[in-house]
Design a protein around this motif. Structure first.
Motif, PDB file in Angstrom:
ATOM      1  N   SER A   1       2.654  -5.575  10.177  1.00 39.75           N
ATOM      2  CA  SER A   1       2.886  -5.129   8.703  1.00 39.75           C
ATOM      3  C   SER A   1       4.323  -4.270   9.066  1.00 39.75           C
ATOM      4  CB  SER A   1       1.741  -4.062   8.651  1.00 39.75           C
ATOM      5  OG  SER A   1       1.616  -3.080   9.584  1.00 39.75           O
ATOM      6  N   LEU A   2       4.725  -4.162   7.666  1.00 38.60           N
ATOM      7  CA  LEU A   2       6.071  -3.243   7.609  1.00 38.60           C
ATOM      8  C   LEU A   2       5.541  -2.149   7.051  1.00 38.60           C
ATOM      9  CD1 LEU A   2       9.134  -3.400   7.409  1.00 38.60           C
ATOM     10  CD2 LEU A   2       8.744  -4.167   5.064  1.00 38.60           C
ATOM     11  N   ASN A   3       6.305  -1.147   7.738  1.00 38.03           N
ATOM     12  CA  ASN A   3       6.076   0.322   7.413  1.00 38.03           C
ATOM     13  C   ASN A   3       7.147   1.204   7.060  1.00 38.03           C
ATOM     14  OD1 ASN A   3       3.026   0.099   8.044  1.00 38.03           O
ATOM     15  ND2 ASN A   3       3.699   0.059  10.256  1.00 38.03           N
ATOM     16  N   VAL A   4       7.299   1.862   5.990  1.00 39.76           N
ATOM     17  CA  VAL A   4       8.406   2.598   5.519  1.00 39.76           C
ATOM     18  C   VAL A   4       7.925   4.074   5.079  1.00 39.76           C
ATOM     19  CG1 VAL A   4      10.259   2.770   4.024  1.00 39.76           C
ATOM     20  CG2 VAL A   4       9.704   0.629   4.860  1.00 39.76           C
ATOM     21  N   SER A   5       8.390   5.047   5.577  1.00 39.02           N
ATOM     22  CA  SER A   5       8.147   6.413   5.416  1.00 39.02           C
ATOM     23  C   SER A   5       9.169   7.332   5.480  1.00 39.02           C
ATOM     24  CB  SER A   5       6.774   6.619   6.347  1.00 39.02           C
ATOM     25  OG  SER A   5       7.571   6.848   7.685  1.00 39.02           O
ATOM     26  N   THR A   6       8.950   8.438   4.666  1.00 40.10           N
ATOM     27  CA  THR A   6       9.685   9.660   4.532  1.00 40.10           C
ATOM     28  C   THR A   6       9.055  10.760   4.527  1.00 40.10           C
ATOM     29  OG1 THR A   6      11.518  10.576   3.141  1.00 40.10           O
ATOM     30  CG2 THR A   6       9.899   9.523   2.162  1.00 40.10           C
ATOM     31  N   ALA A   7       9.398  12.079   5.246  1.00 36.65           N
ATOM     32  CA  ALA A   7       8.565  13.286   5.285  1.00 36.65           C
ATOM     33  C   ALA A   7       9.827  14.434   5.200  1.00 36.65           C
ATOM     34  CB  ALA A   7       7.961  13.154   6.473  1.00 36.65           C
ATOM     35  N   HIS A   8       9.365  15.418   4.319  1.00 40.57           N
ATOM     36  CA  HIS A   8      10.252  16.568   4.379  1.00 40.57           C
ATOM     37  C   HIS A   8       9.397  17.952   4.744  1.00 40.57           C
ATOM     38  CE1 HIS A   8      13.516  14.198   2.852  1.00 40.57           C
ATOM     39  NE2 HIS A   8      12.669  13.586   2.207  1.00 40.57           N
TER      40      HIS A   8
ATOM     41  N   ALA B   1      11.800   6.798   8.248  1.00 39.58           N
ATOM     42  CA  ALA B   1      11.321   6.051   9.132  1.00 39.58           C
ATOM     43  C   ALA B   1      11.332   4.454   8.669  1.00 39.58           C
ATOM     44  CB  ALA B   1      10.323   6.178  10.113  1.00 39.58           C
ATOM     45  N   ALA B   2      11.432   3.385   9.204  1.00 35.51           N
ATOM     46  CA  ALA B   2      11.259   1.997   8.715  1.00 35.51           C
ATOM     47  C   ALA B   2      10.896   1.234   9.925  1.00 35.51           C
ATOM     48  CB  ALA B   2      12.327   1.299   7.970  1.00 35.51           C
ATOM     49  N   GLY B   3      10.054   0.425  10.017  1.00 32.80           N
ATOM     50  CA  GLY B   3       9.883  -0.326  10.972  1.00 32.80           C
ATOM     51  C   GLY B   3       8.802  -1.492  10.928  1.00 32.80           C
ATOM     52  N   VAL B   4       8.402  -2.285  11.896  1.00 32.48           N
ATOM     53  CA  VAL B   4       7.546  -3.135  11.924  1.00 32.48           C
ATOM     54  C   VAL B   4       6.329  -2.838  13.127  1.00 32.48           C
ATOM     55  CG1 VAL B   4       6.893  -5.748  12.357  1.00 32.48           C
ATOM     56  CG2 VAL B   4       8.904  -5.056  11.112  1.00 32.48           C
TER      57      VAL B   4
ATOM     58  N   LEU C   1       6.012  10.270   2.232  1.00 33.55           N
ATOM     59  CA  LEU C   1       5.622   9.205   1.314  1.00 33.55           C
ATOM     60  C   LEU C   1       5.611   7.856   2.341  1.00 33.55           C
ATOM     61  CD1 LEU C   1       7.867   9.663  -1.822  1.00 33.55           C
ATOM     62  CD2 LEU C   1       5.351  10.052  -1.554  1.00 33.55           C
ATOM     63  N   THR C   2       4.548   7.219   2.411  1.00 35.02           N
ATOM     64  CA  THR C   2       4.477   5.966   2.958  1.00 35.02           C
ATOM     65  C   THR C   2       4.134   4.698   2.334  1.00 35.02           C
ATOM     66  OG1 THR C   2       3.347   7.274   4.854  1.00 35.02           O
ATOM     67  CG2 THR C   2       3.155   5.137   5.185  1.00 35.02           C
ATOM     68  N   LEU C   3       4.861   3.581   2.526  1.00 33.40           N
ATOM     69  CA  LEU C   3       4.749   2.446   1.955  1.00 33.40           C
ATOM     70  C   LEU C   3       4.485   1.338   3.604  1.00 33.40           C
ATOM     71  CD1 LEU C   3       4.922   0.414  -0.177  1.00 33.40           C
ATOM     72  CD2 LEU C   3       7.284   0.234   0.209  1.00 33.40           C
ATOM     73  N   THR C   4       3.356   0.720   3.121  1.00 33.91           N
ATOM     74  CA  THR C   4       3.050  -0.430   4.217  1.00 33.91           C
ATOM     75  C   THR C   4       2.728  -1.782   3.317  1.00 33.91           C
ATOM     76  OG1 THR C   4       1.897   1.266   5.223  1.00 33.91           O
ATOM     77  CG2 THR C   4       1.113  -1.100   5.829  1.00 33.91           C
ATOM     78  N   GLN C   5       3.288  -2.770   3.989  1.00 39.92           N
ATOM     79  CA  GLN C   5       3.329  -4.049   3.538  1.00 39.92           C
ATOM     80  C   GLN C   5       2.717  -4.961   4.647  1.00 39.92           C
ATOM     81  OE1 GLN C   5       3.608  -5.894   0.248  1.00 39.92           O
ATOM     82  NE2 GLN C   5       2.410  -7.298   1.719  1.00 39.92           N
ATOM     83  N   THR C   6       1.765  -5.732   4.517  1.00 39.09           N
ATOM     84  CA  THR C   6       1.080  -6.705   5.513  1.00 39.09           C
ATOM     85  C   THR C   6       1.980  -7.787   5.436  1.00 39.09           C
ATOM     86  OG1 THR C   6      -1.093  -5.607   5.066  1.00 39.09           O
ATOM     87  CG2 THR C   6      -0.975  -7.822   6.162  1.00 39.09           C
TER      88      THR C   6
ATOM     89  N   GLN D   1       0.740  -1.259  -0.051  1.00 36.39           N
ATOM     90  CA  GLN D   1       0.235  -0.204  -0.160  1.00 36.39           C
ATOM     91  C   GLN D   1       0.676   1.397   0.069  1.00 36.39           C
ATOM     92  OE1 GLN D   1      -3.651  -0.684   0.249  1.00 36.39           O
ATOM     93  NE2 GLN D   1      -2.623  -2.883  -0.305  1.00 36.39           N
ATOM     94  N   PHE D   2       0.911   2.029  -1.092  1.00 37.27           N
ATOM     95  CA  PHE D   2       1.584   3.267  -1.181  1.00 37.27           C
ATOM     96  C   PHE D   2       0.852   4.497  -1.038  1.00 37.27           C
ATOM     97  CE2 PHE D   2       4.153   6.210  -3.806  1.00 37.27           C
ATOM     98  CZ  PHE D   2       5.319   6.369  -3.007  1.00 37.27           C
ATOM     99  N   SER D   3       1.139   5.538  -0.361  1.00 35.09           N
ATOM    100  CA  SER D   3       0.238   6.783  -0.168  1.00 35.09           C
ATOM    101  C   SER D   3       1.291   7.726  -0.283  1.00 35.09           C
ATOM    102  CB  SER D   3      -0.660   6.566   1.213  1.00 35.09           C
ATOM    103  OG  SER D   3       0.137   6.508   2.367  1.00 35.09           O
ATOM    104  N   ALA D   4       0.779   9.041  -0.452  1.00 36.16           N
ATOM    105  CA  ALA D   4       1.419  10.123  -0.467  1.00 36.16           C
ATOM    106  C   ALA D   4       0.714  11.448   0.159  1.00 36.16           C
ATOM    107  CB  ALA D   4       1.805  10.608  -2.113  1.00 36.16           C
TER     108      ALA D   4
END
Length: 447
Positions: free
Chosen positions: A286-293, A308-311, A105-110, A54-57
């Motif tokens: 779930s695995l979460n990866v995000s970046t913010a500016h 940030a990256a984490g479970v 930007l946020t990436l989530t993988q179940t 799941q990719f969101s902006a």
């Protein structure tokens, strides 16, 4: 089943196959089943979606104001750090303004979700069940068109027979009146002939109404079509079911009948839905990866970046009893689906056995009805001779004539009953195909 042999003369009127092909594009029942299948198969990609990345902006823009108490010593220093800062005239309060811009930007993988995995399995079963329902609708259309076609032919035969009976009794009535006038026959013969003649009027009206209803039924299925329907040949080939065991046909129907298969898949899908509802109360991983500016004035913290990256682990421990209620509801729906599956199996067995008997006994019924027609014809001829020679009564002739037309109507109907039972048996076994209509289409002659 053994293949039937087609007639020597092809049909030039509306035949069975052409009407079926019209129905393929016009029948509302088949169209509804097709759209239902198309809608049902979309459940699978929707169930698969939560298991895919799941990719969101997000982005934002705004203006901020910050106020702070300032002393004379710090006012100059703060003013140099922030552009757009002003000092209040009545009290030592400084207000700073800045435009802030940010995006993320946020990436989530179940990684694990019992609910999502169970829902995907349920969707696969629902899609398979919808496909089975469509197949059942397609085979049902084959049978419905054939049954409506035979209904028109049967109604036409009945109407022609009843008109023939009316004409025959009218002839006998005229003959009785002539004999009464010349004194060779009593008045009672005229009254008896008149009674038989009058009885045919209602049967002709009823037969015409039946024909109109049969044509309307065909129009309901195929839409507007030619009223000229190709008739069936007199001598149709009669074949026994193959295999010759009724239990073998029932076993095949229980396994291959699309309606039974769809009901079984629906029950399996509902069983899987119990796991779906139970999964709503189980943990998800779930695995979460995000970046913010963020871009803003130095007085407000300046430009910032955050990666940030984490479970993440989520376990809904209590939801007010909703999960338990949903599980109980789904379990009740599963029992309902199981009962409907049992009903479909029993109905299929009953219809299969009835169709098998219809084919087997239909062969005997056609033979018996044909012999009855011949015997009735001979009886009419014998009664006619007896009346001419003065050794028989007009009443006997009227009864013989009435019996002849009655067995003729029966013989006509037995042929259509046999063909309907033949197609029904194949439909119940999941064998009915377009080529089966082609075989019957070869038995039609010019109208």
């Amino acid at each position: 089943m053994v293949a039937l042999v087609g007639g020597a003369e092809s049909a030039c009127a509306s035949d069975l196959l052409s009407l079926y092909r019209l129905a393929l594009s016009r029948d509302a029942v088949l169209q509804a089943a097709t759209y239902q299948r198309d809608a049902a198969i979309e459940a699978r990609p929707q169930a698969l979606a939560p298991l895919l990345p799941q990719f969101s902006a997000n982005a934002s823009a705004g203006r901020e104001r910050e106020g702070s108490q300032e002393t004379a010593a710090t006012t100059a220093a703060t003013t140099t750090q922030a552009a757009n800062c002003t000092l209040s005239s009545d009290q030592p309060t400084q207000y700073c303004y800045t435009d802030t811009h940010a995006y993320g930007l946020t990436l989530t993988q179940t990684l694990w979700s019992f609910e999502s995995f169970s829902r995907l399995k349920e969707a696969n079963l629902l899609a398979a069940g919808a496909q089975a329902n469509l197949l059942a609708a397609q085979q049902s259309l084959l049978l419905r068109v054939a049954t409506a076609y035979f209904g028109i032919l049967s109604a036409k035969d009945q109407l022609a027979t009843n008109r023939g009976a009316r004409q025959a009794f009218g002839t006998l009535l005229n003959q009785a009146r002539i004999r009464e006038r010349i004194g060779t026959s009593p008045r009672s013969d005229v009254a008896q002939a008149q009674a038989f003649y009058d009885a045919t009027e209602q049967s002709v009206i009823d037969a015409q109404n039946t024909l109109d209803d049969a044509e309307l039924l065909m129009t309901e299925i195929v839409g507007p079509h030619s009223a000229d329907i190709a008739a069936l040949i007199d001598e149709i080939p009669l074949t026994s079911p193959d295999p010759a065991s009724i239990d073998a046909w029932v076993a095949e129907a229980q396994q291959d009948n699309p309606t039974v298969r769809a009901a079984g898949l629906q029950a399996q899908a509902q069983d899987r839905d119990i796991a779906v509802q139970r999964g709503k109360g189980l943990p998800t991983l779930s695995l979460n990866v995000s970046t913010a500016h963020t871009w803003q004035n130095q007085a407000f913290g300046g430009n910032q970046s955050l990666d940030a990256a984490g479970v993440s682990f989520n376990w809904p421990l209590f939801q007010g009893g909703a999960v338990s209620s949903a599980v109980r509801q789904s379990r009740a729906l599963y029992r309902q689906a199981q009962a409907l599956y049992d009903t479909a199996q029993r109905d299929t067995e009953r219809l299969t056995r009835a169709a098998y008997r219809g084919v087997v006994t239909g062969i005997s019924r056609i033979g018996a009805a044909k012999h009855a027609v011949e015997s009735a014809r001979e009886s009419v001829e014998a009664s006619q001779r007896n009346v001419e020679f003065g050794t028989g009564s007009v009443f006997d002739l009227l009864n013989a004539q009435n019996n002849y037309y009655a067995v003729q109507r029966t013989y006509s109907q037995t042929r259509y009953d046999y063909l309907t039972a033949l197609l029904t048996l194949k439909q119940q076994a999941g064998r009915l195909l377009e080529r089966d209509l082609e075989v019957i289409d070869g038995l039609l002659v010019k109208s």
